[in-house]
Design a protein around this motif. Structure first.
Motif, PDB file in Angstrom:
ATOM      1  N   SER A 121       1.128  -1.840   0.178  1.00 24.27           N
ATOM      2  CA  SER A 121       0.233   0.008  -0.177  1.00 24.27           C
ATOM      3  C   SER A 121       1.214   1.151   0.305  1.00 24.27           C
ATOM      4  CB  SER A 121      -1.189  -0.307   1.239  1.00 24.27           C
ATOM      5  OG  SER A 121      -1.442   1.034   1.122  1.00 24.27           O
ATOM      6  N   ARG A 122       1.695   1.257   0.980  1.00 24.34           N
ATOM      7  CA  ARG A 122       2.753   2.336   1.198  1.00 24.34           C
ATOM      8  C   ARG A 122       3.139   2.632  -0.369  1.00 24.34           C
ATOM      9  NH1 ARG A 122       4.449   1.476   4.796  1.00 24.34           N
ATOM     10  NH2 ARG A 122       7.013  -0.107   3.742  1.00 24.34           N
ATOM     11  N   LEU A 123       3.982   1.860  -1.241  1.00 21.87           N
ATOM     12  CA  LEU A 123       4.516   2.073  -2.408  1.00 21.87           C
ATOM     13  C   LEU A 123       3.661   2.405  -3.608  1.00 21.87           C
ATOM     14  CD1 LEU A 123       6.855  -0.984  -2.428  1.00 21.87           C
ATOM     15  CD2 LEU A 123       7.737   1.165  -2.391  1.00 21.87           C
ATOM     16  N   ALA A 124       1.793   1.536  -3.731  1.00 22.71           N
ATOM     17  CA  ALA A 124       0.956   2.335  -4.317  1.00 22.71           C
ATOM     18  C   ALA A 124       0.684   3.533  -4.399  1.00 22.71           C
ATOM     19  CB  ALA A 124       0.353   0.521  -4.225  1.00 22.71           C
ATOM     20  N   HIS A 125       1.053   4.003  -3.402  1.00 27.17           N
ATOM     21  CA  HIS A 125       0.506   5.082  -3.192  1.00 27.17           C
ATOM     22  C   HIS A 125       1.446   6.491  -3.232  1.00 27.17           C
ATOM     23  CE1 HIS A 125      -3.190   3.016  -1.025  1.00 27.17           C
ATOM     24  NE2 HIS A 125      -4.030   4.383  -1.783  1.00 27.17           N
ATOM     25  N   ALA A 126       2.851   6.114  -3.481  1.00 25.17           N
ATOM     26  CA  ALA A 126       3.777   7.248  -3.543  1.00 25.17           C
ATOM     27  C   ALA A 126       3.378   8.111  -4.050  1.00 25.17           C
ATOM     28  CB  ALA A 126       4.782   6.458  -4.422  1.00 25.17           C
ATOM     29  N   HIS A 127       1.850   8.282  -5.590  1.00 23.83           N
ATOM     30  CA  HIS A 127       1.769   9.635  -6.290  1.00 23.83           C
ATOM     31  C   HIS A 127       0.401   9.818  -5.997  1.00 23.83           C
ATOM     32  CE1 HIS A 127       5.772   8.841  -8.362  1.00 23.83           C
ATOM     33  NE2 HIS A 127       5.768   8.259  -8.527  1.00 23.83           N
ATOM     34  N   HIS A 128       0.507   9.170  -5.081  1.00 21.45           N
ATOM     35  CA  HIS A 128      -1.595   9.205  -4.155  1.00 21.45           C
ATOM     36  C   HIS A 128      -1.939   9.177  -3.197  1.00 21.45           C
ATOM     37  CE1 HIS A 128      -5.561   9.461  -4.684  1.00 21.45           C
ATOM     38  NE2 HIS A 128      -5.917   9.956  -6.098  1.00 21.45           N
ATOM     39  N   PRO A 129      -0.728  10.030  -1.910  1.00 21.07           N
ATOM     40  CA  PRO A 129      -0.791  10.026  -1.135  1.00 21.07           C
ATOM     41  C   PRO A 129      -2.464  10.248   0.033  1.00 21.07           C
ATOM     42  CG  PRO A 129      -0.963  12.247  -1.570  1.00 21.07           C
ATOM     43  CD  PRO A 129      -0.215  11.889  -2.732  1.00 21.07           C
ATOM     44  N   ILE A 130      -3.086  10.534  -1.444  1.00 16.05           N
ATOM     45  CA  ILE A 130      -4.656  10.012  -0.408  1.00 16.05           C
ATOM     46  C   ILE A 130      -4.860   8.479  -0.256  1.00 16.05           C
ATOM     47  CG2 ILE A 130      -7.289  10.796  -0.286  1.00 16.05           C
ATOM     48  CD1 ILE A 130      -5.307  13.238   1.448  1.00 16.05           C
ATOM     49  N   ALA A 131      -5.493   7.816   0.397  1.00 16.56           N
ATOM     50  CA  ALA A 131      -6.046   6.876  -0.239  1.00 16.56           C
ATOM     51  C   ALA A 131      -7.115   5.855  -0.572  1.00 16.56           C
ATOM     52  CB  ALA A 131      -5.246   5.612   1.178  1.00 16.56           C
ATOM     53  N   ALA A 132      -7.983   7.190  -1.029  1.00 18.79           N
ATOM     54  CA  ALA A 132      -9.125   6.603  -1.682  1.00 18.79           C
ATOM     55  C   ALA A 132      -9.254   7.198  -3.142  1.00 18.79           C
ATOM     56  CB  ALA A 132     -10.011   7.544  -0.695  1.00 18.79           C
ATOM     57  N   PRO A 133      -9.620   7.334  -3.823  1.00 18.01           N
ATOM     58  CA  PRO A 133     -10.335   7.974  -5.367  1.00 18.01           C
ATOM     59  C   PRO A 133     -10.640   9.379  -5.089  1.00 18.01           C
ATOM     60  CG  PRO A 133     -12.594   6.371  -4.896  1.00 18.01           C
ATOM     61  CD  PRO A 133     -11.245   6.129  -3.799  1.00 18.01           C
ATOM     62  N   ILE A 134      -9.931  10.453  -4.534  1.00 16.15           N
ATOM     63  CA  ILE A 134     -10.854  11.706  -4.458  1.00 16.15           C
ATOM     64  C   ILE A 134      -9.198  12.547  -4.981  1.00 16.15           C
ATOM     65  CG2 ILE A 134     -11.204  13.265  -2.749  1.00 16.15           C
ATOM     66  CD1 ILE A 134     -12.259  11.128  -1.334  1.00 16.15           C
ATOM     67  N   ALA A 135      -9.510  12.991  -5.899  1.00 17.94           N
ATOM     68  CA  ALA A 135      -8.264  13.795  -6.918  1.00 17.94           C
ATOM     69  C   ALA A 135      -8.430  15.417  -5.758  1.00 17.94           C
ATOM     70  CB  ALA A 135      -9.269  14.989  -8.042  1.00 17.94           C
ATOM     71  N   ASP A 136      -7.231  15.813  -5.933  1.00 18.85           N
ATOM     72  CA  ASP A 136      -6.339  16.839  -4.968  1.00 18.85           C
ATOM     73  C   ASP A 136      -7.704  17.660  -4.644  1.00 18.85           C
ATOM     74  OD1 ASP A 136      -3.813  15.477  -4.533  1.00 18.85           O
ATOM     75  OD2 ASP A 136      -3.271  16.956  -6.297  1.00 18.85           O
ATOM     76  N   GLU A 137      -8.090  18.024  -5.644  1.00 24.82           N
ATOM     77  CA  GLU A 137      -9.345  20.212  -5.679  1.00 24.82           C
ATOM     78  C   GLU A 137     -10.080  19.588  -4.828  1.00 24.82           C
ATOM     79  OE1 GLU A 137      -9.704  18.178  -9.482  1.00 24.82           O
ATOM     80  OE2 GLU A 137      -7.641  18.165  -8.182  1.00 24.82           O
ATOM     81  N   SER A 138     -10.362  17.614  -4.792  1.00 23.92           N
ATOM     82  CA  SER A 138     -11.893  17.520  -3.914  1.00 23.92           C
ATOM     83  C   SER A 138     -11.098  17.339  -2.835  1.00 23.92           C
ATOM     84  CB  SER A 138     -12.347  15.995  -4.650  1.00 23.92           C
ATOM     85  OG  SER A 138     -13.001  16.640  -6.133  1.00 23.92           O
ATOM     86  N   VAL A 139      -9.958  17.215  -2.328  1.00 23.74           N
ATOM     87  CA  VAL A 139      -9.613  17.364  -1.103  1.00 23.74           C
ATOM     88  C   VAL A 139      -9.554  18.032  -0.101  1.00 23.74           C
ATOM     89  CG1 VAL A 139      -7.699  16.125   0.541  1.00 23.74           C
ATOM     90  CG2 VAL A 139      -8.519  14.803  -1.370  1.00 23.74           C
ATOM     91  N   ALA A 140      -9.437  19.293  -1.103  1.00 26.93           N
ATOM     92  CA  ALA A 140      -8.987  20.965  -0.830  1.00 26.93           C
ATOM     93  C   ALA A 140     -10.465  21.455  -0.327  1.00 26.93           C
ATOM     94  CB  ALA A 140      -8.278  21.430  -1.583  1.00 26.93           C
ATOM     95  N   GLY A 141     -11.419  20.975  -1.092  1.00 23.89           N
ATOM     96  CA  GLY A 141     -12.998  21.267  -1.055  1.00 23.89           C
ATOM     97  C   GLY A 141     -13.995  20.587   0.187  1.00 23.89           C
ATOM     98  N   LEU A 142     -13.176  19.467   0.288  1.00 31.81           N
ATOM     99  CA  LEU A 142     -13.982  18.666   1.580  1.00 31.81           C
ATOM    100  C   LEU A 142     -12.863  19.603   2.743  1.00 31.81           C
ATOM    101  CD1 LEU A 142     -13.666  15.101   0.135  1.00 31.81           C
ATOM    102  CD2 LEU A 142     -15.439  16.225   1.000  1.00 31.81           C
ATOM    103  N   LEU A 143     -11.993  19.299   3.413  1.00 29.60           N
ATOM    104  CA  LEU A 143     -11.303  19.447   4.268  1.00 29.60           C
ATOM    105  C   LEU A 143     -11.738  21.290   4.252  1.00 29.60           C
ATOM    106  CD1 LEU A 143      -7.673  18.613   3.252  1.00 29.60           C
ATOM    107  CD2 LEU A 143      -9.300  18.368   5.418  1.00 29.60           C
ATOM    108  N   ALA A 144     -11.924  21.983   3.320  1.00 33.81           N
ATOM    109  CA  ALA A 144     -12.401  24.006   3.562  1.00 33.81           C
ATOM    110  C   ALA A 144     -13.365  23.777   4.287  1.00 33.81           C
ATOM    111  CB  ALA A 144     -12.155  24.682   2.554  1.00 33.81           C
ATOM    112  N   ARG A 145     -15.233  22.888   3.742  1.00 34.69           N
ATOM    113  CA  ARG A 145     -15.936  22.594   4.601  1.00 34.69           C
ATOM    114  C   ARG A 145     -15.889  22.341   5.666  1.00 34.69           C
ATOM    115  NH1 ARG A 145     -20.553  22.213   1.181  1.00 34.69           N
ATOM    116  NH2 ARG A 145     -20.638  22.910  -1.373  1.00 34.69           N
TER     117      ARG A 145
END
Length: 248
Positions: A7-31
């Motif tokens: 899992s650690r190697l597989a998430h090297a370029h996608h540290p959020i371990a879920a199918p959520i894009a960076d901008e969506s992560v930012a939006g969720l955290l802002a809310r």
């Protein structure tokens, strides 16, 4: 090769371990954090701390605690926190999330893509409730069936039909448990494809870059198997929803 290393190697370029894009992560955290300048966040199954570290970087008066069983992932979280200058505002615990005991409640409790740690969605919400301050929010991410799963999808996921429900039923269960969704985000097929190609590609690339490593063949086999299970099995069948919830 153990599951945590894969899992650690597989998430090297996608540290959020879920199918959520960076901008969506930012939006969720802002809310999730925008209702107060100061606050405390807890991630029950934080992995490399991606959610918490991003929250702290955006909210300089917030503090955070992360809990996870993967010691190497926590080490990586500490390194990233140090590089971003938020290390003094985050505490990381190498511990089973079910065993974590907090001294003070939290304004935000997260568990995104790790409800298996508690045995499912509703048990996860029960655990989150124990740590939540009055008026606080829970952010929880969970799978659901976009369509009726065939045997190929079930085999690819190693799942049973009853492991998930459709989105309406999943939401109804959350509401019946005493929670009000104040927001929800359903990951797109593009986000799923990016996540899965990143997951399998990062793992396969590591194997190609380390051909003499004793785990290279196992990593490549895991990447190839996962890619086939996704493309020939559950692509378009398994969805992912991230709720922001408040207690009634």
């Amino acid at each position: 090769m153990d599951r945590q290393t894969i899992s650690r190697l597989a998430h090297a370029h996608h540290p959020i371990a879920a199918p959520i894009a960076d901008e969506s992560v930012a939006g969720l955290l802002a809310r999730a954090t925008g209702h107060t300048e100061t606050g405390r966040a807890l991630d029950l199954g934080c992995g490399e701390g991606g959610w918490l570290i991003r929250a702290l970087a955006a909210r300089p008066r917030w503090q955070a605690v992360g809990v996870d069983l993967d010691a190497a992932a926590l080490t990586r979280a500490r390194e990233v926190a140090l590089a971003l200058g938020v290390e003094r505002r985050i505490g990381l615990h190498h511990l089973d999330a079910q065993e974590f005991k907090a001294v003070e409640p939290f304004d935000l409790v997260l568990n995104v893509g790790a409800t298996h740690a508690f045995g499912g969605l509703l048990p996860t919400l029960a655990a989150a409730r124990e740590h939540l301050a009055p008026g606080g929010l829970v952010m929880v991410g969970e799978g659901f069936w976009e369509r009726e799963p065939g045997q190929a999808a079930l085999d690819g996921l190693g799942a049973e039909r009853d492991d998930f429900a459709d989105l309406a039923t999943t939401t109804d269960r959350v509401i019946a448990d005493g929670w009000t969704p104040v927001y929800g985000y359903v990951s797109s097929i593009q986000e799923w494809d990016d996540y899965e190609f990143s997951w399998t590609g990062s793992l396969a690339a590591w194997a190609l870059d380390h051909p003499d490593h004793p785990d290279a063949a196992a990593a490549r086999e895991a990447a190839d198997r996962h890619r086939a299970e996704w493309l020939h099995g559950y692509r378009g069948t398994l969805g992912f929803v991230t709720y922001l919830l408040r207690r009634d």
